[in-house]
Write a protein that holds these residues in place. Structure first.
Motif, mmCIF file in Angstrom:
data_model
loop_
_atom_site.group_PDB
_atom_site.id
_atom_site.type_symbol
_atom_site.label_atom_id
_atom_site.label_comp_id
_atom_site.label_asym_id
_atom_site.label_seq_id
_atom_site.Cartn_x
_atom_site.Cartn_y
_atom_site.Cartn_z
ATOM 1 N N ARG A 194 0.825 -1.291 -0.055
ATOM 2 C CA ARG A 194 -0.124 0.082 -0.236
ATOM 3 C C ARG A 194 0.837 1.354 -0.178
ATOM 4 O O ARG A 194 2.170 1.319 0.141
ATOM 5 C CB ARG A 194 -0.961 0.046 1.365
ATOM 6 N N GLU A 195 0.256 2.503 -0.342
ATOM 7 C CA GLU A 195 1.133 3.681 -0.153
ATOM 8 C C GLU A 195 2.374 3.670 -1.024
ATOM 9 O O GLU A 195 3.196 3.999 -0.630
ATOM 10 C CB GLU A 195 1.527 3.836 1.432
ATOM 11 N N THR A 196 1.967 3.430 -2.354
ATOM 12 C CA THR A 196 3.039 3.804 -3.403
ATOM 13 C C THR A 196 2.445 4.984 -4.155
ATOM 14 O O THR A 196 1.151 5.313 -4.141
ATOM 15 C CB THR A 196 3.266 2.633 -4.313
ATOM 16 N N SER A 197 3.198 5.858 -4.787
ATOM 17 C CA SER A 197 2.887 7.034 -5.454
ATOM 18 C C SER A 197 3.118 6.939 -6.543
ATOM 19 O O SER A 197 4.474 6.886 -6.899
ATOM 20 C CB SER A 197 3.123 8.211 -4.473
ATOM 21 N N GLY A 198 2.558 7.500 -7.782
ATOM 22 C CA GLY A 198 3.100 7.422 -9.077
ATOM 23 C C GLY A 198 2.736 6.224 -9.805
ATOM 24 O O GLY A 198 2.728 5.063 -9.275
ATOM 25 N N SER A 199 3.029 6.173 -11.165
ATOM 26 C CA SER A 199 3.026 4.811 -11.736
ATOM 27 C C SER A 199 4.076 3.835 -11.757
ATOM 28 O O SER A 199 4.919 4.117 -11.480
ATOM 29 C CB SER A 199 2.893 5.295 -13.360
ATOM 30 N N LEU A 251 -8.060 -6.839 -4.720
ATOM 31 C CA LEU A 251 -6.963 -7.482 -4.039
ATOM 32 C C LEU A 251 -6.026 -6.283 -3.921
ATOM 33 O O LEU A 251 -4.948 -6.304 -2.873
ATOM 34 C CB LEU A 251 -6.398 -8.367 -5.084
ATOM 35 N N THR A 252 -5.827 -5.166 -4.603
ATOM 36 C CA THR A 252 -4.780 -4.227 -4.369
ATOM 37 C C THR A 252 -5.317 -2.904 -3.624
ATOM 38 O O THR A 252 -4.639 -2.038 -3.154
ATOM 39 C CB THR A 252 -4.575 -3.622 -5.837
ATOM 40 N N GLY A 253 -6.761 -3.051 -3.264
ATOM 41 C CA GLY A 253 -7.183 -1.985 -2.388
ATOM 42 C C GLY A 253 -8.066 -2.563 -1.226
ATOM 43 O O GLY A 253 -7.258 -2.195 -0.013
ATOM 44 N N ALA A 254 -9.005 -3.297 -1.204
ATOM 45 C CA ALA A 254 -9.568 -3.661 -0.002
ATOM 46 C C ALA A 254 -8.621 -4.589 0.701
ATOM 47 O O ALA A 254 -8.456 -4.651 2.056
ATOM 48 C CB ALA A 254 -10.887 -4.554 -0.458
ATOM 49 N N LEU A 255 -7.842 -5.592 0.066
ATOM 50 C CA LEU A 255 -7.025 -6.441 0.844
ATOM 51 C C LEU A 255 -5.804 -5.842 1.240
ATOM 52 O O LEU A 255 -5.156 -6.000 2.543
ATOM 53 C CB LEU A 255 -6.340 -7.597 -0.068
ATOM 54 N N VAL A 256 -4.985 -5.287 0.615
ATOM 55 C CA VAL A 256 -3.643 -4.433 1.031
ATOM 56 C C VAL A 256 -3.765 -3.203 1.406
ATOM 57 O O VAL A 256 -2.533 -2.467 1.860
ATOM 58 C CB VAL A 256 -2.440 -4.675 -0.204
ATOM 59 N N GLY A 257 -5.063 -2.622 1.276
ATOM 60 C CA GLY A 257 -4.866 -1.087 1.874
ATOM 61 C C GLY A 257 -4.687 -0.010 0.870
ATOM 62 O O GLY A 257 -4.450 0.933 1.076
ATOM 63 N N GLY A 258 -4.831 -0.344 -0.435
ATOM 64 C CA GLY A 258 -4.313 0.829 -1.594
ATOM 65 C C GLY A 258 -5.790 1.593 -1.452
ATOM 66 O O GLY A 258 -7.020 1.281 -0.787
ATOM 67 N N GLY A 259 -5.666 2.761 -1.903
ATOM 68 C CA GLY A 259 -6.921 3.930 -2.139
ATOM 69 C C GLY A 259 -8.019 3.186 -2.762
ATOM 70 O O GLY A 259 -8.035 2.813 -4.003
ATOM 71 N N LEU A 260 -9.195 3.322 -2.180
ATOM 72 C CA LEU A 260 -10.436 2.907 -2.646
ATOM 73 C C LEU A 260 -11.071 4.236 -3.368
ATOM 74 O O LEU A 260 -10.845 5.305 -2.947
ATOM 75 C CB LEU A 260 -11.239 2.266 -1.539
ATOM 76 N N PRO A 261 -12.271 3.859 -4.360
ATOM 77 C CA PRO A 261 -13.016 4.884 -4.905
ATOM 78 C C PRO A 261 -13.672 5.870 -3.820
ATOM 79 O O PRO A 261 -14.081 5.290 -2.871
ATOM 80 C CB PRO A 261 -13.948 4.239 -5.786
ATOM 81 N N GLY A 262 -13.610 7.116 -3.859
ATOM 82 C CA GLY A 262 -14.124 7.976 -2.934
ATOM 83 C C GLY A 262 -13.288 8.271 -1.742
ATOM 84 O O GLY A 262 -13.696 9.315 -0.956
ATOM 85 N N SER A 263 -12.022 7.529 -1.347
ATOM 86 C CA SER A 263 -11.600 8.143 -0.281
ATOM 87 C C SER A 263 -10.582 9.170 -0.613
ATOM 88 O O SER A 263 -10.023 9.406 -1.969
ATOM 89 C CB SER A 263 -10.606 6.633 -0.034
ATOM 90 N N PRO A 264 -9.974 10.060 0.391
ATOM 91 C CA PRO A 264 -9.294 11.116 0.018
ATOM 92 C C PRO A 264 -7.925 10.980 -0.687
ATOM 93 O O PRO A 264 -7.399 11.589 -1.455
ATOM 94 C CB PRO A 264 -9.429 11.927 1.170
ATOM 95 N N ASP A 265 -7.418 9.535 -0.614
ATOM 96 C CA ASP A 265 -5.952 9.299 -0.919
ATOM 97 C C ASP A 265 -6.275 8.306 -2.106
ATOM 98 O O ASP A 265 -5.040 7.525 -2.488
ATOM 99 C CB ASP A 265 -5.396 8.717 0.052
ATOM 100 N N ALA A 266 -7.371 8.174 -2.900
ATOM 101 C CA ALA A 266 -7.527 7.124 -3.797
ATOM 102 C C ALA A 266 -6.665 7.333 -4.819
ATOM 103 O O ALA A 266 -6.092 6.095 -5.609
ATOM 104 C CB ALA A 266 -8.986 7.140 -4.322
#
Length: 333
Positions: A110-115, A236-251
């Motif tokens: 989680r918490e990677t930034s950029g492509s 798998l990349t959002g709900a499971l590992v904690g990546g940004g989900l639609p609607g969240s401020p850090d999506a």
């Protein structure tokens, strides 16, 4: 659009200088440039257009990050808002070591930034180590679900690398959107229309204008099938590992990734024979058109890359090269 030829070594140096100018170290720039050149050599739209568009830059919120949790062969990692290409390069190394120890391993990030760039690059590296590699990445929300016109998913690519005895790996790499985000940007910059079945504008109407699509939503690849796969990768990349989900401020900034490595030896010592038999069978079929051939995933791009590397040069759109040169010059000013 006019095109210019440039030696590949010169292009690599230029790309590295442009990435350093954006705020990365020389070592980081070498890694990022390598990932983007992998794409550029294969005419994959995850290439150097990212530099031209200013999409490769350190996140001001970058921090150390590190391991969050570990259970058996699974590790959960905080990417520290570091660039995705750098985070995944480290993760490929770690997941192959874990797979050697456990037989099968996974790293969730989680918490990677950029492509992350063309993720086939990372699946290929896992496969080159003799492991089967599966890589999934969550991306900024730009894809409408089947039956909808508003963005809910990222283009959410998935790549699989298969080791092949005595040959280069087979690499399957696809986005679950009907077109990648940077595919829209490339079409816009070239003044080209996109296909009529790829995207909606901001009002929810189908559009062939890439600029309008950038303000609307991309359709899912293959309708409900691509939409379903996009949902799975989002989970798998959002709900499971904690990546940004639609609607969240850090999506958009908190991108999630999942890498899986499998040692074929966990299923016995017959993998080499079986994968060889499978590929021979696929190739033995009749081609759809006379004079054509059946290509395996990734072969077209690999052949193109090999030809360009053998010649030592590549042609790019002049505007793209001008933009990269301008970015590199910013660091020399």
């Amino acid at each position: 659009m006019p095109r210019r030829s440039i030696p590949i070594d010169a292009l690599r140096s230029l790309a590295e200088r442009a990435v350093v100018a954006a705020g990365f170290t020389a070592a980081e720039a070498a890694t990022i440039a390598d990932v983007m050149l992998y794409a550029e050599l294969r005419d994959n739209n995850q290439g150097l257009v990212k530099i031209a568009e200013g999409a490769v830059a350190p996140d001001p919120a970058k921090r150390p990050g590190g391991e969050i949790a570990r259970l058996g062969g699974f590790v959960l990692v905080d990417g520290g808002r570091r660039n995705g290409m750098l985070v995944l390069t480290d993760a490929v190394h770690d997941v192959t070591l874990l797979a050697a120890e456990h037989g099968i391993a996974a790293i969730g990030i989680r918490e990677t930034s950029g492509s992350t760039g063309a993720i086939g690059y990372f699946a290929r590296r896992i496969a080159k180590s003799g492991k089967i590699g599966i890589v999934m990445c969550g991306t900024p929300k730009a894809v409408a679900p089947a039956g909808g016109v508003d963005p809910a998913f990222g283009t959410n690519p998935i790549a699989v690398g298969l080791p092949v005895p005595g040959a280069e790996p087979i690499v399957f790499d696809m986005a679950t959107g009907a077109i990648a985000w940077f595919g829209l940007i490339a079409a816009r910059d070239r003044g080209e229309a996109i296909g009529a079945d790829l995207a909606y504008d901001g009002d929810g109407n189908p559009t062939t204008d890439p600029e309008a699509a950038l303000g609307g939503a991309i359709k899912a690849f293959a309708g409900a099938k691509g939409s379903g796969l996009a949902l799975v990768i989002e989970a798998l990349t959002g709900a499971l590992v904690g990546g940004g989900l639609p609607g969240s401020p850090d999506a958009n900034a908190n991108r999630g990734n999942l890498l899986i490595a499998i040692d074929p030896a966990v299923a016995g010592d017959d993998y080499d024979r079986r994968i060889d038999a499978l590929l021979r069978h696929v190739r033995s079929g009749r081609p759809a058109q006379q004079g054509s051939e059946i290509l395996l995933p990734g072969e077209r791009g690999d052949k193109l890359a090999a030809e360009r590397l053998a010649s030592g040069g590549i042609e790019l759109d002049s505007d793209l090269l001008d933009a990269i040169e301008a970015r590199a010059a910013e660091g020399a000013a």
